[in-house]
Design a protein around this motif. Structure first.
Motif, PDB file in Angstrom:
ATOM      1  N   MET A 217       0.832  -1.207   0.000  1.00  0.00           N
ATOM      2  CA  MET A 217       0.000   0.000   0.000  1.00  0.00           C
ATOM      3  C   MET A 217       0.864   1.254   0.000  1.00  0.00           C
ATOM      4  SD  MET A 217      -2.551  -1.354   2.984  1.00  0.00           S
ATOM      5  CE  MET A 217      -2.974  -3.092   3.026  1.00  0.00           C
ATOM      6  N   ARG A 218       1.885   1.264   0.852  1.00  0.00           N
ATOM      7  CA  ARG A 218       2.788   2.417   0.905  1.00  0.00           C
ATOM      8  C   ARG A 218       3.486   2.622  -0.431  1.00  0.00           C
ATOM      9  NH1 ARG A 218       4.890  -0.241   6.251  1.00  0.00           N
ATOM     10  NH2 ARG A 218       3.544   0.682   7.846  1.00  0.00           N
ATOM     11  N   MET A 219       3.873   1.516  -1.064  1.00  0.00           N
ATOM     12  CA  MET A 219       4.552   1.608  -2.353  1.00  0.00           C
ATOM     13  C   MET A 219       3.626   2.184  -3.410  1.00  0.00           C
ATOM     14  SD  MET A 219       6.700  -1.420  -4.311  1.00  0.00           S
ATOM     15  CE  MET A 219       7.964  -1.515  -3.035  1.00  0.00           C
ATOM     16  N   MET A 220       2.366   1.761  -3.403  1.00  0.00           N
ATOM     17  CA  MET A 220       1.411   2.312  -4.378  1.00  0.00           C
ATOM     18  C   MET A 220       1.169   3.794  -4.143  1.00  0.00           C
ATOM     19  SD  MET A 220      -1.446  -0.554  -5.367  1.00  0.00           S
ATOM     20  CE  MET A 220      -1.802  -1.283  -3.763  1.00  0.00           C
ATOM     21  N   PHE A 221       1.061   4.221  -2.892  1.00  0.00           N
ATOM     22  CA  PHE A 221       0.913   5.648  -2.605  1.00  0.00           C
ATOM     23  C   PHE A 221       2.086   6.426  -3.201  1.00  0.00           C
ATOM     24  CE2 PHE A 221      -2.042   4.654   1.037  1.00  0.00           C
ATOM     25  CZ  PHE A 221      -3.065   5.512   0.652  1.00  0.00           C
ATOM     26  N   HIS A 222       3.294   5.927  -3.000  1.00  0.00           N
ATOM     27  CA  HIS A 222       4.483   6.624  -3.496  1.00  0.00           C
ATOM     28  C   HIS A 222       4.507   6.625  -5.023  1.00  0.00           C
ATOM     29  CE1 HIS A 222       8.599   8.203  -2.979  1.00  0.00           C
ATOM     30  NE2 HIS A 222       8.846   7.557  -4.114  1.00  0.00           N
ATOM     31  N   MET A 223       4.220   5.496  -5.636  1.00  0.00           N
ATOM     32  CA  MET A 223       4.224   5.413  -7.095  1.00  0.00           C
ATOM     33  C   MET A 223       3.211   6.367  -7.712  1.00  0.00           C
ATOM     34  SD  MET A 223       6.264   3.219  -8.789  1.00  0.00           S
ATOM     35  CE  MET A 223       5.320   2.503 -10.152  1.00  0.00           C
ATOM     36  N   ALA A 224       2.053   6.528  -7.044  1.00  0.00           N
ATOM     37  CA  ALA A 224       0.997   7.397  -7.569  1.00  0.00           C
ATOM     38  C   ALA A 224       1.212   8.853  -7.199  1.00  0.00           C
ATOM     39  CB  ALA A 224      -0.358   6.933  -7.038  1.00  0.00           C
ATOM     40  N   GLY A 225       2.165   9.142  -6.318  1.00  0.00           N
ATOM     41  CA  GLY A 225       2.401  10.510  -5.889  1.00  0.00           C
ATOM     42  C   GLY A 225       1.287  11.063  -5.028  1.00  0.00           C
ATOM     43  N   VAL A 226       0.595  10.185  -4.291  1.00  0.00           N
ATOM     44  CA  VAL A 226      -0.529  10.597  -3.446  1.00  0.00           C
ATOM     45  C   VAL A 226      -0.055  10.680  -1.994  1.00  0.00           C
ATOM     46  CG1 VAL A 226      -2.821   9.959  -2.588  1.00  0.00           C
ATOM     47  CG2 VAL A 226      -2.227   9.567  -4.992  1.00  0.00           C
TER      48      VAL A 226
END
Length: 299
Positions: free
Chosen positions: A18-27
């Protein structure tokens, strides 16, 4: 875009994808972490007494690892478009999560997080009595289940049941008999006390260590060959699980395998395509920047 707060323990574990997806999406989001020592105090604040939990505007809190991951993947564009590709992406994620779940249970047991629940003579916990037998509103004082179909001894009663609670062609007068059964009908053996319950915290810890490790390795060895073949189904495994574009199944793969890979890389020697993918994901610019800046923990 709602405001997000991700609640999880102070570890990578089930929340790292989840943390990785937040970072990848810039959110932007709040990464709220808890120590294990805090958990008993605040567990009732969360649905199902469970972490990770994703909190959104209005105080809405949503539980369950894979449900949260799928929601974020859809919101951030890390989910395929077609139904069959979604299906493929889902089974890849679920397979890796199954391995990680068994690994984490083994890791936390081995390193002491769960051991405090086990005491000499049985398991201790919120529903366990000092004898190691289950207690609760449906339990009799002996630790045996009581209810409308239960006899006073705590054994099941019914039209096919004898007065002892269990009868059959291979059953003795006590209701349970066999090569490992004592005259009372309870299991007897080298690790069993006279009450029929497991005895000896040292033996129990050792046996449970062995079981949890076996379960983890069984899942790993059962699933990984198919995952290697699944990767090779798209572009001969030279890019990502879904082809040319990184999806959340690739991030799930990386996060699920990370601790195992750091602990014992030789386990992956039979899976060269996935080893190459692991390194490819780790060197992806946005992933690399996340890995460099994140809070590093031992699990």
């Amino acid at each position: 875009m709602p405001n997000y707060t991700l609640h999880y323990f102070n570890g990578r574990g089930r929340a790292e994808c989840m943390r990785m997806m937040f970072h990848m999406a810039g959110v932007k989001y709040m990464d709220k972490r808890y120590e294990f020592s805090d958990w008993d105090r605040c567990r009732n604040d969360f649905p199902c007494n469970y972490l990770p939990c994703l909190e959104m505007d209005g105080g809405m809190r949503m539980p369950e690892t894979m449900a949260i991951c799928r929601y974020l993947a859809r919101e951030f564009g890390f989910y395929p478009k077609s139904s069959m590709d979604m299906f493929r992406c889902d089974y890849i994620c679920d397979c890796f999560y199954e391995i990680m779940d068994d690994y984490m249970r083994y890791f936390h047991w081995k390193n002491g997080r769960f051991r405090y629940n086990w005491m000499e003579g049985g398991m201790m916990g919120s529903n366990m009595g000092p004898s190691g037998m289950m207690t609760g509103p449906n339990m009799g004082s002996s630790g045996m289940m009581m209810g409308s179909n239960m006899g006073s001894s705590g054994m099941m009663m019914g039209s096919n049941m004898g007065p002892s609670g269990m009868m059959g062609s291979n059953m003795g007068s006590s209701g349970m008999m066999g090569s490992n059964m004592g005259s009372s009908g309870m299991m007897m053996g080298s690790n069993m006390g006279s009450s029929g319950m497991m005895m000896g915290s040292g033996d129990m810890n050792c046996n449970y260590d062995n079981y949890m490790y076996w379960r983890y390795m069984n899942s790993f060895n059962r699933i990984m060959p198919f995952m290697e073949r699944s990767l090779c189904m798209r572009n001969s495994g030279s890019q990502y699980f879904m082809g040319e574009k990184m999806m959340w199944c690739d991030m799930m793969f990386y996060c699920c395998m990370e601790s195992m890979y750091m602990q014992n890389q030789s386990m992956f020697s039979s899976y060269p395509k996935m080893m190459a993918l692991y390194n490819r994901i780790g060197s992806y610019p946005k992933i690399a920047s996340y890995l460099k800046s994140r809070c590093m923990t031992n699990w």
